[in-house]
Design a protein around this motif. Structure first.
Motif, PDB file in Angstrom:
ATOM      1  N   THR A   1      -1.562   4.166   5.228  1.00 38.81           N
ATOM      2  CA  THR A   1      -1.643   5.467   5.905  1.00 38.81           C
ATOM      3  C   THR A   1      -0.912   5.417   7.248  1.00 38.81           C
ATOM      4  O   THR A   1      -1.124   4.485   8.031  1.00 38.81           O
TER       5      THR A   1
ATOM      6  N   THR B   1      -4.487   0.854   3.464  1.00 44.69           N
ATOM      7  CA  THR B   1      -4.265   2.022   2.599  1.00 44.69           C
ATOM      8  C   THR B   1      -2.824   2.525   2.628  1.00 44.69           C
ATOM      9  O   THR B   1      -2.466   3.410   1.860  1.00 44.69           O
TER      10      THR B   1
ATOM     11  N   THR C   1      -0.695   9.487   3.522  1.00 46.72           N
ATOM     12  CA  THR C   1      -0.605   8.259   2.739  1.00 46.72           C
ATOM     13  C   THR C   1       0.374   8.492   1.592  1.00 46.72           C
ATOM     14  O   THR C   1       0.010   9.098   0.584  1.00 46.72           O
TER      15      THR C   1
ATOM     16  N   THR D   1      -2.762  12.288   9.557  1.00 48.19           N
ATOM     17  CA  THR D   1      -2.669  11.051   8.775  1.00 48.19           C
ATOM     18  C   THR D   1      -2.105  11.410   7.395  1.00 48.19           C
ATOM     19  O   THR D   1      -2.448  12.454   6.848  1.00 48.19           O
TER      20      THR D   1
ATOM     21  N   SER E   1       0.841  -1.215   0.000  1.00 44.81           N
ATOM     22  CA  SER E   1       0.000   0.000   0.000  1.00 44.81           C
ATOM     23  C   SER E   1       0.867   1.251   0.000  1.00 44.81           C
ATOM     24  O   SER E   1       0.583   2.220  -0.711  1.00 44.81           O
TER      25      SER E   1
ATOM     26  N   ALA F   1       1.347   4.126  -2.968  1.00 47.08           N
ATOM     27  CA  ALA F   1       1.038   5.544  -2.678  1.00 47.08           C
ATOM     28  C   ALA F   1       2.260   6.442  -2.876  1.00 47.08           C
ATOM     29  O   ALA F   1       2.201   7.630  -2.552  1.00 47.08           O
TER      30      ALA F   1
END
Ligand code: SF4
Length: 478
Positions: free
Chosen positions: A223, A221, A283, A281, A77, A81
């Motif tokens: 994150t 994700t 990502t 947060t 993930s 990203a």
């Protein structure tokens, strides 16, 4: 500009020195008492608090049970990203990654978000060795760094300092690290915070590389999450061009739904607040917004060793709230330095031996004994870590690790003798008869110099009965 825990003495020696410091005990009692009361008030507002604790523990256990696959999911993930993922087996590997990133950008300073993982690996000292200054931006960490001191609490590293001491540190040391403190600085908290704000502001605006940890890493994700109270973290996470986050592998949570449980447990348990003032947060990389180069260092440094410990692996559930420190009667009296680690208090007493292993050095081996086993830590822990049970298990491991010593401890000799006596009914009956006959000298025996006296200083030694139960039984039921 920061101390090091390397070479600290074993807990009993360090604790004795700390107990002699009345100012330290006063500062600690006041600070832990205030946070403890705040926590108790806000926890009492949540009717389903016990259910939340159970859910938090269950999520962590499920994740730890399948850690490898969640970490691979997190890596995929993060990479998707736009982040670069590095794996670090130990402190040296993690420090080398951060130094290489900073060097690649030609900087000689980085700004830091408060992070336990980077303290654990001694990042500031490692960067200093290659000519890079690491500036702490959390207010309490700044006080510790400027004071050339050591952190003594997970959440409030300068808990052992009062306002007058902080003013002194700012006035004497701030100029050497950047913008000086105002000449007329008083010990008013708002003025102290204002001086720190101005001092740090120029560092935030100048820095091109920032270093953080993460409270959580969401696998689905990629994150990363940082929760904080001051906003300094948000500045570090958004202003610099490059961000390196050092994340312990146990910080992974599978989904955002799981994260929700911890964002409810953490603020009430740590600062006694209903919500964290700042929850950041991010990502990977977002074009045109925040750092355009993001590195994530996934750190082991003893965590897989802890995971292999059947009883102790529950320590990896820890979300570093520090509630266990604030209720611990031992911590409240000796403070954090006596534990010789960035992880003090009850969680430090189990986490350090689990990360480093027992039997290697006396300082680590002394930590499982730094507890009264009263159980207060277990009652407040938001993820239900049974610290007393882990302590007892670690004590057994420490004893096992030293079984082959040439000169056994007096305690080991006494236990072996007790085992021999209890192993045979006739031997036990004879020992009972003898102890009944010498009962009048019993108190005097306990006062003889040596291990017996040390043992009975803080414990009762019950006088044996004139006649044992066994003797009474055979006399009356012939
Ligand atoms: S062991 Fe529990 S109470 Fe202590 S810091 Fe960790 S999560 Fe908080």
């Amino acid at each position: 500009m920061s101390g090091t825990f390397v070479g600290m003495p074993a807990f009993p020696t360090a604790a004795r020195a700390a107990l002699a410091d009345t100012q330290l005990r006063h500062n600690l009692a006041h600070a832990t008492g205030t946070i403890r009361d705040k926590r108790a008030r806000v926890v009492a507002e949540v009717a389903e608090w016990e259910d939340l604790r159970t859910a938090g523990a269950a999520i962590k256990d499920r994740t730890l049970h399948d850690l490898a696959s969640y970490l691979l999911q997190l890596e995929a993930s993060l990479t998707a990203a736009g982040a670069t993922v590095h794996w670090a087996r130990d402190a040296a590997e993690a420090n080398a990654v951060v130094a290489a990133v900073a060097k690649a950008h030609g900087v000689d300073e980085v700004v830091k978000v408060k992070s336990m993982a980077t303290q654990e690996i001694g990042l500031n000292e490692a960067l200093a060795e290659v000519g890079i200054a690491a500036w702490e931006t959390d207010l309490a960490e700044l006080i510790v760094q400027l004071g050339d001191d050591l952190p003594s609490h997970i959440l409030v590293p300068a808990i052992h300092r009062n306002r007058a001491e902080i003013r002194q540190i700012f006035r004497e040391r701030m100029a050497g690290a950047g913008r000086p403190a105002p000449d007329d600085l008083t010990d008013d908290p708002a003025e102290l915070a204002g001086a720190a704000r101005l001092h740090l502001r120029e560092k935030f605006l100048r820095a091109r590389v920032a270093v953080s940890g993460a409270n959580f890493a969401v696998a689905e994700t990629g994150t990363l999450v940082v929760v904080e109270s001051e906003g300094n973290g948000r500045m570090c996470l958004t202003l610099p061009e490059v961000l390196v986050s050092v994340v312990g592998i146990e910080k992974v949570v599978p989904t955002w739904q799981d994260l929700d449980v911890f964002l409810r447990l953490l603020p009430r348990s740590s600062t006694g607040e209903r919500m964290n003032p700042y929850t950041s947060t991010w990502t990977g990389v977002t074009p045109g917004d925040g750092p355009q180069e993001v590195h994530v260092v996934l750190l082991d440094n003893g965590r897989t060793r802890a995971l292999a410990d059947r009883v102790g692996r529950q320590a990896l559930r820890c979300i570093r709230c520090s509630a266990c420190l604030n209720v611990c009667p031992v911590y409240e009296r000796v403070g954090g330095h006596a534990y010789g680690s960035v992880y003090p208090g009850p969680i430090g007493a189990i986490l350090n031996p689990l990360l480093h292993g027992v039997g290697g050095d006396t300082q680590t081996d002394s930590l499982p004994y730094a507890s009264t086993l009263c159980g207060a830590c277990y009652e407040v822990c938001p993820v239900k870590i049974d610290i007393p049970s882990v302590l007892v298990d670690l004590r057994a491991q420490v004893v096992d690790a030293h079984r082959d010593r040439r000169a056994p401890h007096a305690e080991a000799v006494a236990m072996r003798a007790a085992g021999w006596i209890f192993g045979d009914a006739r031997r036990l009956a004879r020992a009972e008869r003898v102890s009944g006959r010498i009962r009048r000298w019993w108190a005097r025996l306990a006062r003889l110099p040596g291990p017996g006296r040390r043992w009975t200083t803080a414990r009762d030694l019950p006088t044996p009965p004139r006649e044992s139960f066994r003797a009474w039984w055979s006399r009356t039921h012939r």
